[in-house]
Each structure stands twice: as C-alpha cells, then as structure tokens.
Design a protein around this motif. Structure first.
Motif, PDB file in Angstrom:
ATOM      1  N   LYS A 244     -26.804 144.732  -8.223  1.00  0.00           N
ATOM      2  CA  LYS A 244     -26.759 143.368  -8.762  1.00  0.00           C
ATOM      3  C   LYS A 244     -26.244 143.449 -10.189  1.00  0.00           C
TER       4      LYS A 244
ATOM      5  N   GLN B 208     -24.338 137.286  -9.342  1.00  0.00           N
ATOM      6  CA  GLN B 208     -25.555 136.532  -9.031  1.00  0.00           C
ATOM      7  C   GLN B 208     -25.256 135.038  -9.224  1.00  0.00           C
TER       8      GLN B 208
ATOM      9  N   SER C 225     -29.137 133.630 -14.217  1.00  0.00           N
ATOM     10  CA  SER C 225     -28.836 135.052 -14.021  1.00  0.00           C
ATOM     11  C   SER C 225     -27.602 135.510 -14.790  1.00  0.00           C
TER      12      SER C 225
END
Ligand SMILES: [Zn+2]
Ligand SMILES: [Zn+2]
Length: 384
Positions: free
Chosen positions: A130, A136, A145
């Motif tokens: 991620k 994200q 995010s």
C-alpha cells in the motif's frame, strides 16, 4: 465522500478535514472535505503540517501510472500526532509516541509475506504494498490516505518515526521521498567506496539526495550533471556536490563528456555513475562516463518514458556493473530520518523548499514542473 456536518468544534474527532483530490487524470486538483475519524487499534491519525510535491505526483496527475481515482495525492509529509489507536505507544524506533509529537512516516506498507518481502528481504519490490497518496483511493475508507490533506489516517503496520528534535519539518520534507529513495539507491545498492569519484546525472530532488549520500559515504568528489542553471545554483549554495555541469549550457555531448572525464581521476571515468535524470537518453551518456570496472546505477526512470538506444558493447568492454534501484522500503525511511541530523548539519536543506498553502497545489505543481521551484511543499493550517 461525505458531507459530514461541523459538529462540536471542541471535539477533536468530529468535523471535516480538507484535502486536495485528483478526481480524474488530466484534471486539476480539487479541494474536498472528508469526515475526520478516530484511529482503530494500531492506527494513528496525524495532523499534516507539511506535504511535499514530487515529480511522480505530476506524472500521476497526467495518468502516466495506473492508480485508482479519486485519490488524495501526497506520499511525502510530516505532521503532528492527533490521536493514537489502541496499542500504539511507541514509534518505529521503540521510542515513546505521544499526541502532539512531530512525526514522519514511510509512504508504503509492504505486505510482509510475499516472496520479495519474506524470502528476498527486499520489501521495495513487494507487488501488493500500500502506498499513501498513490494507490489508496479516497473513495474507500478511511478516505484520508494521502498527504495533501489537513489530516491523514495511518493504517496499522505503518512505519512512523518521531522527527529528531534537532531538525525542522522543513528540513525533513526538503528531500521528501527522494531522501529514502537515495538511502536505498546509494547506501544499499550502489555502495560507493570512500575516495570514489561519483557522477550524478540529474539535479532534481533524487539527484541532489544521491549526491548528498555519496558525499556522506566518503566520495572524494561528487560531480552533478544537470540543470537548469537555477537548480544547480540551489545545489551549489546548499553545499551539494563539488562540481556542477549545466547540460543546458554545455549542449555538445562530446565536449561535455570530455569535461566530465577531465574531472575524474586520471581521466579514467567515474567510479560510480548514478542516473537520476529520468530521461532515457541519459543512460547511454552515463555508460560513457563510467570507468572500466565501474558501477552504473539507474534510479531515475521511475516513470516509463520509453526506450532508448544504448551500445551494450561498452557494458561488456568496460566490465560495468549495471544496477537498478526501485523506490525504498520502510526501513530505508527510518534510516533517512536517522541520518537527518548529519544531513542538516552539512547541507542547507531548507533552502531547497518553496512553500505554498494547501489550496495552491496546482500552482505548486506548475512551479516545480517548470523549474521555478526545486521542491514545492504544501503547508496546512496545522489544525490540531
Ligand atoms: Zn515521490
Ligand atoms: Zn510483499
């Protein structure tokens, strides 16, 4: 996205946070509001104070990398801890973490169990990591995010580190992701020896960061080949690099090569050449600059700008070690933050930064794209 109502302003966890959102490729960054949320166990909510703009952000806006939209951009930022989720008591170095502490965090969270994470111990190559501000989407919980925001939600597994008290947020963000990128590229992959002559192609943040780490590694001479002139001037005045060669002033490639080689020991060529130009044609020139038995590290081709002719004969003939370096792992971010007192003592990091209010993201990106600012940084109201 939700239009949460402004409730009790005295409450720290209600109301909304403003963030700059890329809603579609080629579109201007748009201010949007998101509900503030409490951190779950293991998570941390941070009030962002400074968020850097990176060349990659400009490529992301143009749609040159496949990412989900809408997305709050910003993969490099610093801020102050707003709320700690249950169980979070220390930072990545094991030091106590409290509300109000100035922190930075690694932009990526590797999966931790794939072939690259576990067997190769090289989480920078994890294919499912991620990355805040990149993969994200703001359409998905917890929405906040990305770093170009008043607030970011750092998920469990994030590598969060307190900023050393001797360095300022401006000094931390001056290099942004280029700092840990250079730690990985120079300290882990290229590994110049003390006394080496190192040539860095490119004078953007990654090039300058690589030049700094080459100096810290003990290089006898660091030659920066880049431009335009104002960028090289920033480098010179910040104390970065020993020799600065402007490719816009020295446009004849053969003459430029002669000039660079004349700066190397015995005219043999550089012990280590680091490509941080992001221009494919730089690669054949880099091969020419390296000495026999030298190393050539390609770190600047983060975005796919296509193919370029090279003569592989010279890789063989020079017995060249050709290396690549992709991004960085959370550990490299930690190493970056730990090296900041040394970096800040030697180089004028803050002089690289031009600040803009969060809402001026477009202007900040444009100035970086056009070379008016070396490092654009968005500054929030610092709400907490
Ligand atoms: Zn970046
Ligand atoms: Zn992995």
């Amino acid at each position: 996205m939700s239009n949460a109502t402004q409730t009790d302003p005295a409450s720290r966890t209600t109301g909304t946070a403003t963030a700059m959102v890329l809603e579609g490729f080629g579109r201007a960054m748009a201010p949007r509001t998101f509900p503030r949320v409490d951190p779950d166990a293991g998570a941390v909510v941070v009030d962002v104070t400074h968020a850097g703009i990176c060349g990659t952000d400009i490529h992301l806006q143009q749609g040159r990398l496949a990412i989900p939209v809408p997305v709050i951009l910003g993969h490099e930022a610093v801020g102050r801890v707003h709320a700690l989720g249950e169980g979070v008591t220390t930072d990545a170095r094991g030091e106590e973490l409290r509300v109000g502490d100035a922190v930075s965090w690694a932009s990526n969270i590797p999966c931790g169990h794939c072939y690259y994470c576990e067997d190769q111990q090289e989480p920078s190559l994890c294919e499912t990591r991620k990355v805040y501000g990149i993969n994200q989407s703001s359409a998905d919980w917890p929405h906040l995010s990305g770093g170009w925001s008043e607030q970011i939600y750092l998920q469990p597994g994030s590598t969060i580190v307190r900023i050393p008290s001797s360095v300022t947020p401006q000094q931390v963000i001056a290099l942004g992701c280029a700092g840990p990128t250079a730690v990985h590229a120079v300290n882990r992959i290229a590994k110049p020896d003390a006394g080496n002559v190192v040539v860095v192609q490119g004078s953007g943040p990654v090039g300058l960061a690589c030049a700094m780490y080459a100096t810290l590694a003990g290089a006898a001479k660091v030659i920066i080949v880049g431009g335009p002139a104002n960028r090289l001037e920033v480098a010179r005045t910040a104390g970065i690099g020993d020799i600065h060669i402007d490719i816009f002033a020295e446009t004849d490639r053969a003459a430029r090569l002669d000039r660079i080689l004349a700066e190397t020991t015995g005219g043999r060529g550089a012990d280590v050449v680091i490509e941080a130009a992001g221009v494919p044609t730089a690669v054949s020139e880099g091969i020419d600059i390296a000495r026999r038995g030298g190393k050539y590290l390609v770190v600047g081709q983060y975005t796919d700008h296509g193919t370029t002719p090279i003569n592989p004969h010279y890789i063989t003939k020079k017995q060249l070690q050709v290396l690549g370096s992709w991004a960085f792992s959370p550990h490299n971010h930690l190493e970056y933050v730990e090296s900041l007192p040394r970096l800040a003592a030697r180089f004028d990091l803050a002089s690289m930064v031009t600040e803009y209010p969060l809402g001026k993201a477009e202007e900040a990106m444009g100035d970086m794209r056009d070379g008016r600012s070396l490092k654009s940084v968005l500054v929030t109201g610092g709400q907490s």
